[in-house]
Design a protein around this motif. Structure first.
Motif, PDB file in Angstrom:
ATOM      1  N   LYS A  50       0.869  -1.123  -0.045  1.00 13.37           N
ATOM      2  CA  LYS A  50      -0.142   0.122  -0.019  1.00 13.37           C
ATOM      3  C   LYS A  50       0.962   1.198  -0.008  1.00 13.37           C
ATOM      4  O   LYS A  50       1.772   1.324   0.511  1.00 13.37           O
ATOM      5  N   ALA A  51       0.527   2.113  -0.848  1.00 13.05           N
ATOM      6  CA  ALA A  51       1.301   3.516  -0.994  1.00 13.05           C
ATOM      7  C   ALA A  51       0.295   4.495  -1.643  1.00 13.05           C
ATOM      8  O   ALA A  51      -0.419   4.168  -2.478  1.00 13.05           O
ATOM      9  N   GLU A  52       0.525   5.634  -1.303  1.00 15.13           N
ATOM     10  CA  GLU A  52      -0.232   6.607  -1.828  1.00 15.13           C
ATOM     11  C   GLU A  52       0.063   7.054  -3.202  1.00 15.13           C
ATOM     12  O   GLU A  52      -0.821   7.523  -3.887  1.00 15.13           O
ATOM     13  N   SER A  53       1.215   6.947  -3.550  1.00 14.92           N
ATOM     14  CA  SER A  53       1.818   7.173  -4.956  1.00 14.92           C
ATOM     15  C   SER A  53       2.555   5.895  -5.317  1.00 14.92           C
ATOM     16  O   SER A  53       2.859   5.099  -4.526  1.00 14.92           O
ATOM     17  N   LYS A  54       3.098   5.999  -6.787  1.00 17.32           N
ATOM     18  CA  LYS A  54       3.483   4.811  -7.130  1.00 17.32           C
ATOM     19  C   LYS A  54       4.988   4.667  -6.412  1.00 17.32           C
ATOM     20  O   LYS A  54       5.559   3.526  -6.327  1.00 17.32           O
ATOM     21  N   PHE A  55       5.805   5.788  -6.277  1.00 21.62           N
ATOM     22  CA  PHE A  55       6.860   6.049  -5.492  1.00 21.62           C
ATOM     23  C   PHE A  55       6.861   6.931  -4.321  1.00 21.62           C
ATOM     24  O   PHE A  55       6.388   7.915  -4.655  1.00 21.62           O
ATOM     25  N   GLU A  56       7.477   6.698  -3.268  1.00 21.86           N
ATOM     26  CA  GLU A  56       7.586   7.479  -1.991  1.00 21.86           C
ATOM     27  C   GLU A  56       8.970   7.612  -1.584  1.00 21.86           C
ATOM     28  O   GLU A  56       9.385   6.367  -1.477  1.00 21.86           O
ATOM     29  N   TYR A  72       8.039   1.744  -3.455  1.00 20.29           N
ATOM     30  CA  TYR A  72       7.502   1.800  -4.616  1.00 20.29           C
ATOM     31  C   TYR A  72       6.259   0.596  -4.683  1.00 20.29           C
ATOM     32  O   TYR A  72       6.528  -0.494  -3.842  1.00 20.29           O
ATOM     33  N   ARG A  73       5.078   0.812  -5.112  1.00 22.12           N
ATOM     34  CA  ARG A  73       4.021   0.059  -4.893  1.00 22.12           C
ATOM     35  C   ARG A  73       4.018  -1.298  -5.616  1.00 22.12           C
ATOM     36  O   ARG A  73       4.444  -1.220  -6.864  1.00 22.12           O
ATOM     37  N   ARG A  89       9.626  -1.151 -12.107  1.00 18.02           N
ATOM     38  CA  ARG A  89       9.547  -0.208 -10.835  1.00 18.02           C
ATOM     39  C   ARG A  89      10.722  -0.130 -10.078  1.00 18.02           C
ATOM     40  O   ARG A  89      11.276   0.952  -9.469  1.00 18.02           O
ATOM     41  N   ARG A  96      15.861   6.884  -9.734  1.00 16.48           N
ATOM     42  CA  ARG A  96      15.315   8.010  -9.190  1.00 16.48           C
ATOM     43  C   ARG A  96      16.376   8.665  -8.035  1.00 16.48           C
ATOM     44  O   ARG A  96      16.526   9.682  -7.788  1.00 16.48           O
TER      45      ARG A  96
END
Length: 392
Positions: A50-56, A72-73, A89, A96
């Motif tokens: 679970k993550a709010e965005s694809k990458f945190e 990463y999700r 990812r 990144r």
């Protein structure tokens, strides 16, 4: 801290994270040791459900050590397509984070990869493009004959390719280095890189509390396949039949924690055992300080840092003769037994219960400090980095 002119980039496959603060802790200890003598940036990528965005991205700075952790999700697809998406990812997350490192400090002098194989390929590509050396440290026991986990045509080919081109390869034990070389992972500069013990944290207690019983301690990730905690529990059940004056504290958590607690209950060991769950920092040291000796009954290992931490706390150790353990444990600091031999382990624990006071805590600690302290390992890494950078 010494001269920090060098900038070392760690690419870590295992590292402590928000889901598991103990995962790859030994890699972080190597980073902390290296950061005593140069600037160190760590890149670590971790998949989460679970993550709010694809990458945190999470960035942490501590003195000369800076950590870039990217979550990463995981893809919802569990099949082949999901694996491909996950790999993409993983790769994008590493790139990144590396761009963030270079934005903060453009000059990287050497890349240090921890755990093969995919990061070995990334490390080689980055080093080749930048005209700098890269090194590899392997921690994984999959190369050992007992595991037979180094498989796959492409994995083997890529791993051999990058290992041959590294400026140096380090393993945490001679046993692991020999197993890697037996698989054709050849390099002219193999070294043994010891695990690190925080000697400022792990130290003998000022006064051991008296409970009237001999105190055993076991510390592990509670994964029974490798740690054989079920075998240890059977040994303790046999010990209970001949001696009642002991208690064993089992520290840690993992996939088999609940099933092993239930098994201990089935064996009638409730009064002899304490399961603490995961402990860190001072709480962990406090428990070790209460113990009289440590016991490990592993089926296979590399270099368990928990044994070194026990020595730093002045405890002798009973352990199995597997992996790199014989490189640490001898008759000066403990006893070795054959793996899976419950009779030998019972005899060794019985002997140690009668003789643990003959081991000098200060001497046990000194054995660790000379080789496994942050300062000792930091100097070793600095010498290898310097030699790799100066090499033609």
């Amino acid at each position: 801290m010494k001269n920090v002119a060098l900038h070392i980039l760690f690419l870590a496959r295992w590292y402590p994270n928000k889901e598991d603060p103990m995962f790859g802790l030994f890699v972080r200890r190597h980073a902390e040791a290296a950061a005593l003598f140069q600037q160190v940036s760590v890149v670590y990528v971790h998949a989460v459900s679970k993550a709010e965005s694809k990458f945190e991205v999470e960035v942490k700075q501590s003195a000369a050590l800076k950590e870039y952790i990217v979550y990463y999700r995981k893809p919802e697809n569990k099949g082949v397509i999901g694996k491909i998406i996950s790999f993409q990812r993983f790769w994008k997350a590493n790139i990144r984070a590396i761009k963030m490192v270079e934005a903060d400090q453009p000059k990287v002098d050497l890349i240090h990869v921890h755990v093969l194989s995919r990061l070995g390929l990334l490390g080689w590509v980055l080093a080749f493009r930048r005209g700098i050396p890269f090194m590899i440290t392997e921690h994984w026991s999959r190369y050992l004959p007992v595991n037979n986990g180094f498989n796959g045509f492409f994995r083997k080919g890529i791993t051999r390719f990058v290992v041959k081109r590294a400026a140096g390869v380090t393993a945490v034990t001679k046993n692991l280095a020999q197993a890697m070389q037996a698989h054709g992972l050849n390099n002219k500069n193999y070294h043994i890189l010891p695990n690190v013990v925080n000697m400022h944290l792990f130290k003998p207690g000022e006064e051991k509390p008296s409970s009237g019983k001999i105190q055993l301690v076991h510390l592990s990730c509670f994964e029974d396949k490798s740690k054989n905690i079920s075998g240890l529990l059977r040994v303790l059940a046999s010990l209970k039949e001949q001696a009642q004056n002991f208690e064993c504290t089992l520290i840690g958590d993992g996939i088999d924690f609940e099933s092993l607690k239930n098994y201990a209950s089935d064996l009638g060991l409730c009064r002899q055992l304490r399961f603490t769950g995961l402990l860190e920092g001072e709480k962990l040291v406090d428990e070790l300080a209460k113990a009289d000796f440590m016991v490990m009954f592993s089926n296979y290992e590399n270099m368990p840092v928990v044994i070194l931490e026990a020595f730093a706390c002045g405890l002798p150790v009973v352990a199995t003769r597997v992996g790199g353990i014989p490189e640490m444990v001898n008759d000066q600091n403990g006893l070795l037994v054959s793996p899976k031999n419950e009779g030998e382990m019972l005899a060794a624990i019985t002997w140690m219960m009668e003789n643990y006071t003959n081991f000098n805590p200060a001497m046990l600690r000194a054995m660790v400090e000379d080789k496994y302290s942050l300062e000792a390992v930091g100097k070793l890494l600095h010498s290898w980095y310097t030699a790799a950078i100066k090499a033609p």
